[in-house]
Design a protein around this motif. Structure first.
Motif: not given
Ligand code: FE2
Ligand code: FE2
Length: 312
Positions: A181-196, A198-211
């Motif tokens: 699901l590379p589009d989702i991974a990309d979105g998480i990375m964009r959010m993580s980098l754009g809003e400084s 942690p990736r873990l926090k961006a995962e939860r914000a976008l997916m409602g859960t984590d890896h």
């Protein structure tokens, strides 16, 4: 679950929609996507066959060697490991897999087969993953979790070999997102980098859960035991795990934290800091023994991860 009992958000339809409900909706959506993905990484066949054999019968060296030999690449890498000086100092080189299995013993062979075959189940090049650092970290956590299970108090009842397996696979959910699901991974990375963040926090914000949760789904598909699925799914929030996997989740969480603090590889989650004394005490490791034990755990984790990453 506790992870979702946070503040409330608004939607435009009926005023207030619970943040927990919103997170739950996102989680259902991503889980459906994972279920519907027809290209999930296949379970490592040698490991599956070895586990079936170990569960059903008394292990025999010849049978184990025959199973391992079915995968020439894994067999060759096990021989490389056996012949590495760090592993068995001072013995004659061997290129006979049966002899190698006899030298290593059943549990060590199972650990090596699981590490080598799980590493091979995923591509070596993924957009946001440093392959070597990722596996150094995962194999390090496997070794750390196994030792922690040995050191922890018996009431926790965590099997050290299950701790090793769960530690090894604890972050594979991120690899699944990257591969399938590379589009989702990309979105998480964009959010993580754009809003400084942690990736873990961006995962939860976008997916409602984590890896962890996503990895648990894959391990269910790979027919891993429920304790291992639960331990992986909740390794970032062990208190929310079901009872049967809570001890294992706590052990993997600690192994993860120790390897993060000791910089054994890096899985790219963007989190920092070691375990707290209270977390160590909760699994029966007294504060007075923490630093000594963490040194031992780190040393074992580093050694294991270097040997296997180099063998790969
Ligand atoms: Fe993780
Ligand atoms: Fe991790």
């Amino acid at each position: 679950m506790a992870r979702y009992n946070e503040c409330r958000v608004r939607d435009g339809r009926d005023g207030v929609l619970g943040a927990a409900e919103e997170q739950s909706r996102k989680r259902r959506k991503i889980r459906r996507k994972v279920r519907e993905t027809d290209s999930l990484p296949a379970a490592p066949s040698v490991l599956m066959e070895l586990d079936q054999m170990l569960e059903s019968s008394h292990p025999r060296i010849a049978t184990i060697a025959a199973i391992v030999a079915k995968d020439a690449s894994i067999a060759a890498r096990i021989l490389n490991v056996v012949n590495a000086s760090e592993y068995f100092d001072g013995h004659e080189e061997t290129w006979d897999i049966r002899q190698a299995v006899a030298m290593l013993g059943v549990e060590e062979v199972r650990r090596l087969v699981s590490a080598l075959s799980v590493v091979s189940a995923f591509p070596t090049t993924l957009d946001h993953v440093d392959y070597r650092d990722f596996w150094r970290h995962s194999i390090g956590v496997a070794g750390a979790a196994r030792l922690l299970a040995v050191y922890s108090y018996s009431g926790l009842a965590v099997d050290p070999e299950e701790a090793y397996t769960a530690g090894l696979m604890h972050d594979v959910g991120w690899l699944l997102l990257e591969c399938c699901l590379p589009d989702i991974a990309d979105g998480i990375m964009r959010m993580s980098l754009g809003e400084s963040m942690p990736r873990l926090k961006a995962e939860r914000a976008l997916m409602g859960t984590d890896h962890g949760d996503i990895g648990g789904m894959l391990l269910e598909r790979w027919h891993q035991r429920p304790e291992i699925v639960e331990g992986v799914a909740w390794h970032h929030d062990p208190g929310s795990a079901e009872k049967h996997g809570r001890g294992l989740a706590a052990i993997v969480h600690l192994g993860d934290r120790i390897c993060i603090a000791g910089r054994v590889g890096d899985s790219g989650e963007g989190i920092s800091g070691g375990p707290s004394a209270s977390e160590m005490e909760a699994v029966g490791i007294p504060v007075s023994k923490c630093s000594r034990m963490m040194e031992n755990v780190l040393e074992a984790a580093r050694k294991m991860s270097e040997i296997i990453v180099h063998a790969g």
